[in-house]
Design a protein around this motif. Structure first.
Motif, short mmCIF file in Angstrom:
data_model
loop_
_atom_site.label_atom_id
_atom_site.label_comp_id
_atom_site.label_asym_id
_atom_site.label_seq_id
_atom_site.Cartn_x
_atom_site.Cartn_y
_atom_site.Cartn_z
N SER A 70 0.82 -1.20 0.00
CA SER A 70 0.00 0.00 0.00
C SER A 70 0.86 1.26 0.00
CB SER A 70 -0.92 -0.01 1.23
OG SER A 70 -1.66 1.18 1.32
N CYS A 71 1.90 1.27 0.81
CA CYS A 71 2.79 2.44 0.89
C CYS A 71 3.54 2.66 -0.41
CB CYS A 71 3.77 2.27 2.05
SG CYS A 71 3.03 2.37 3.69
N LEU A 72 3.89 1.56 -1.10
CA LEU A 72 4.63 1.69 -2.36
C LEU A 72 3.80 2.38 -3.43
CD1 LEU A 72 6.39 -1.80 -2.47
CD2 LEU A 72 7.53 0.42 -2.33
N GLN A 73 2.48 2.32 -3.30
CA GLN A 73 1.60 2.96 -4.28
C GLN A 73 1.34 4.43 -3.96
OE1 GLN A 73 -1.91 0.51 -4.27
NE2 GLN A 73 -0.92 -1.18 -5.36
N ARG A 74 1.71 4.84 -2.75
CA ARG A 74 1.48 6.22 -2.34
C ARG A 74 2.68 7.10 -2.70
NH1 ARG A 74 -0.57 5.91 3.85
NH2 ARG A 74 -0.42 8.17 3.56
N GLN A 75 2.43 8.38 -2.87
CA GLN A 75 3.49 9.33 -3.23
C GLN A 75 3.69 10.41 -2.17
OE1 GLN A 75 5.29 8.87 -6.02
NE2 GLN A 75 4.07 7.06 -6.51
N ASP A 76 2.95 10.30 -1.05
CA ASP A 76 2.99 11.36 -0.05
C ASP A 76 4.03 11.08 1.04
OD1 ASP A 76 0.98 9.25 0.52
OD2 ASP A 76 0.85 10.27 2.46
N GLU A 77 4.37 12.10 1.81
CA GLU A 77 5.38 11.99 2.85
C GLU A 77 4.94 11.08 3.99
OE1 GLU A 77 8.99 12.62 4.80
OE2 GLU A 77 8.35 12.97 2.72
N ASP A 78 3.66 11.10 4.34
CA ASP A 78 3.17 10.23 5.41
C ASP A 78 3.31 8.76 5.03
OD1 ASP A 78 2.52 12.34 7.04
OD2 ASP A 78 0.42 12.43 6.42
N GLY A 79 3.03 8.46 3.78
CA GLY A 79 3.20 7.09 3.30
C GLY A 79 4.65 6.66 3.35
N ARG A 80 5.55 7.59 3.05
CA ARG A 80 6.98 7.28 3.11
C ARG A 80 7.41 6.96 4.55
NH1 ARG A 80 11.81 8.92 4.53
NH2 ARG A 80 10.87 10.58 5.77
N ARG A 81 6.89 7.72 5.51
CA ARG A 81 7.25 7.47 6.92
C ARG A 81 6.75 6.10 7.37
NH1 ARG A 81 5.21 12.83 7.86
NH2 ARG A 81 6.90 14.38 7.93
N VAL A 82 5.53 5.76 6.97
CA VAL A 82 5.00 4.43 7.34
C VAL A 82 5.85 3.34 6.71
CG1 VAL A 82 3.02 2.87 7.20
CG2 VAL A 82 2.65 5.31 7.63
N LEU A 83 6.25 3.54 5.45
CA LEU A 83 7.07 2.53 4.77
C LEU A 83 8.41 2.33 5.47
CD1 LEU A 83 7.44 0.65 2.36
CD2 LEU A 83 8.34 2.58 1.07
N VAL A 84 9.04 3.43 5.87
CA VAL A 84 10.33 3.33 6.57
C VAL A 84 10.17 2.52 7.86
CG1 VAL A 84 12.09 4.65 7.83
CG2 VAL A 84 11.26 5.46 5.62
N SER A 85 9.06 2.72 8.56
CA SER A 85 8.86 2.03 9.84
C SER A 85 8.47 0.56 9.66
CB SER A 85 7.81 2.75 10.68
OG SER A 85 6.54 2.73 10.03
N VAL A 86 7.83 0.22 8.54
CA VAL A 86 7.34 -1.15 8.36
C VAL A 86 8.43 -2.08 7.82
CG1 VAL A 86 6.51 -1.08 5.96
CG2 VAL A 86 5.27 -2.41 7.66
N VAL A 87 9.45 -1.52 7.15
CA VAL A 87 10.49 -2.36 6.55
C VAL A 87 11.25 -3.15 7.61
CG1 VAL A 87 12.77 -2.22 5.44
CG2 VAL A 87 10.82 -1.05 4.42
N GLU A 88 11.60 -2.51 8.71
CA GLU A 88 12.42 -3.17 9.74
C GLU A 88 11.74 -4.43 10.31
OE1 GLU A 88 15.21 -4.05 12.79
OE2 GLU A 88 15.38 -2.88 10.95
N PRO A 89 10.50 -4.36 10.85
CA PRO A 89 9.90 -5.59 11.38
C PRO A 89 9.60 -6.61 10.29
CG PRO A 89 8.32 -3.77 11.46
CD PRO A 89 9.64 -3.17 11.11
N MET A 90 9.25 -6.14 9.09
CA MET A 90 8.96 -7.08 8.01
C MET A 90 10.20 -7.91 7.65
SD MET A 90 7.62 -6.30 4.12
CE MET A 90 9.23 -5.72 3.54
N MET A 91 11.34 -7.24 7.48
CA MET A 91 12.56 -7.95 7.11
C MET A 91 13.09 -8.78 8.27
SD MET A 91 12.92 -7.41 3.98
CE MET A 91 14.44 -8.36 3.88
N ARG A 92 12.89 -8.31 9.50
CA ARG A 92 13.36 -9.08 10.65
C ARG A 92 12.57 -10.39 10.78
NH1 ARG A 92 16.76 -7.99 14.59
NH2 ARG A 92 16.89 -5.76 14.10
N LEU A 93 11.27 -10.34 10.56
CA LEU A 93 10.46 -11.56 10.59
C LEU A 93 10.85 -12.49 9.44
CD1 LEU A 93 6.89 -10.20 11.44
CD2 LEU A 93 8.19 -11.87 12.78
#
Length: 325
Positions: free
Chosen positions: A80-103
């Motif tokens: 969902s974040c990859l389809q967004r172009q706004d700054e809020d979406g970018r912040r969510v994406l930055v925060s979701v990458v860490e737990p996703m890759m760790r799992l």
């Protein structure tokens, strides 16, 4: 038991039952938060994902819940974040990458293949965002272990864009985190990597130049003879003249590591002149390493000389036999 009492007045209320510690555990709270995430704001979701990473790292998320419930939700959020172009979406994406890759890093290869994470990697590495790229680069070891070689080589070009980034921190992280990918790269990508490393030897940051020559030493034996002669030896000679002493020391150590893959003619004609010049370097550490390097290569040259003497003796003996015959 209290809920089963015949008299309704004696039964425990649901509110009181929910006060039981069993319903206040971290896992129950996690699952409750996961259910409520779609209705929360970007800021709340970002905060939740930031707190999820340490939970996964501490082993507080059972593997079954992590792979079956949490990871699919994180992948969905990432898409969902990859389809967004706004700054809020970018912040969510930055925060979701860490737990996703760790799992994902804690999964077995077959479970990882079914998780959907592998399909997101190329898109994530192509994003022109240093925070996302820096976070993804931390997991190249897990990616190399779990992804197929075809996927690793598909990721190679997007990852290599970090070598030319204007941020020295990102260039250095890219340099260090590319190492786990090397055993899975094709010959063409290895040569391309060697060329990037040669360019990094002219980097303004001394630590990057030093790490670049160390990296060259690690991949030299994986390159073909032509590429090794065309790329590696000139790279060592350049590093041997670097003004940063640690870079010169690293060049000498890398040359020793590559010794088994060098022909003795190259050692005598191209390597030894560089090493001998460094025997009187102004830095004591460089001089010490240069003598060790020279002694190592001299042993190889003496062994080759002994072989040449034996070959000469056999030729003379064959010529004498021919004359007698």
């Amino acid at each position: 038991v209290e809920r089963m009492q015949a008299g309704t007045g004696r039964r425990m209320t649901c509110e009181k039952a929910l006060e039981c510690p069993l319903f206040k555990s971290g896992i129950v709270k996690l699952m409750t938060d996961m259910v409520q995430l779609p209705t929360r704001s970007d800021l709340d979701r970002s905060s939740f994902y930031q707190s999820l990473g340490p939970m996964v790292e501490a082993g507080s998320v059972p593997s079954g819940i992590g792979s079956g419930r949490v990871l699919p939700a994180l992948c969905s959020e990432c898409r969902s974040c990859l389809q967004r172009q706004d700054e809020d979406g970018r912040r969510v994406l930055v925060s979701v990458v860490e737990p996703m890759m760790r799992l994902a890093a804690g999964m077995e290869e077959d479970s990882y293949a079914r998780s959907g994470v592998d399909d997101l990697l190329v898109k994530l590495f192509k994003i022109n965002d240093r925070a996302v790229r820096g976070s993804m680069l931390r997991w190249t070891g897990a990616i190399a272990r779990l992804s197929k070689p075809k996927r690793v080589n598909e990721l190679f070009d997007p990852i290599c864009s970090g070598f030319t980034d204007s941020s020295p921190q990102l260039r250095e992280v890219t340099l260090k985190q590319t190492a786990p990918l090397v055993p899975h790269l094709t010959a063409a990508n290895l040569e391309k990597l060697a060329r990037y490393l040669m360019r990094l030897q002219a980097d303004a940051a001394p630590s990057i130049r030093t790490n670049a020559v160390i990296f060259v030493g690690k991949i030299a034996l994986s390159l073909g003879p032509h590429a090794r002669s065309r790329v590696v030896l000139p790279g060592f000679e350049r590093a041997a003249s670097d003004p940063f002493p640690h870079c010169r020391v690293s060049a000498l150590k890398a040359m020793q590591a590559c010794g088994p893959g060098m022909g003795q003619q190259d050692v005598a004609g191209k390597v030894m002149p560089v090493v001998v010049r460094m025997l009187l370097d102004e830095d004591a550490g460089v001089r010490k390493e240069a003598f060790k390097c020279a002694e190592t290569f001299f042993e190889g040259l003496k062994a080759r000389c002994a072989e040449m003497d034996e070959e000469d003796a056999r030729r003379r003996g064959a010529a004498a036999d021919a004359r007698v015959g």
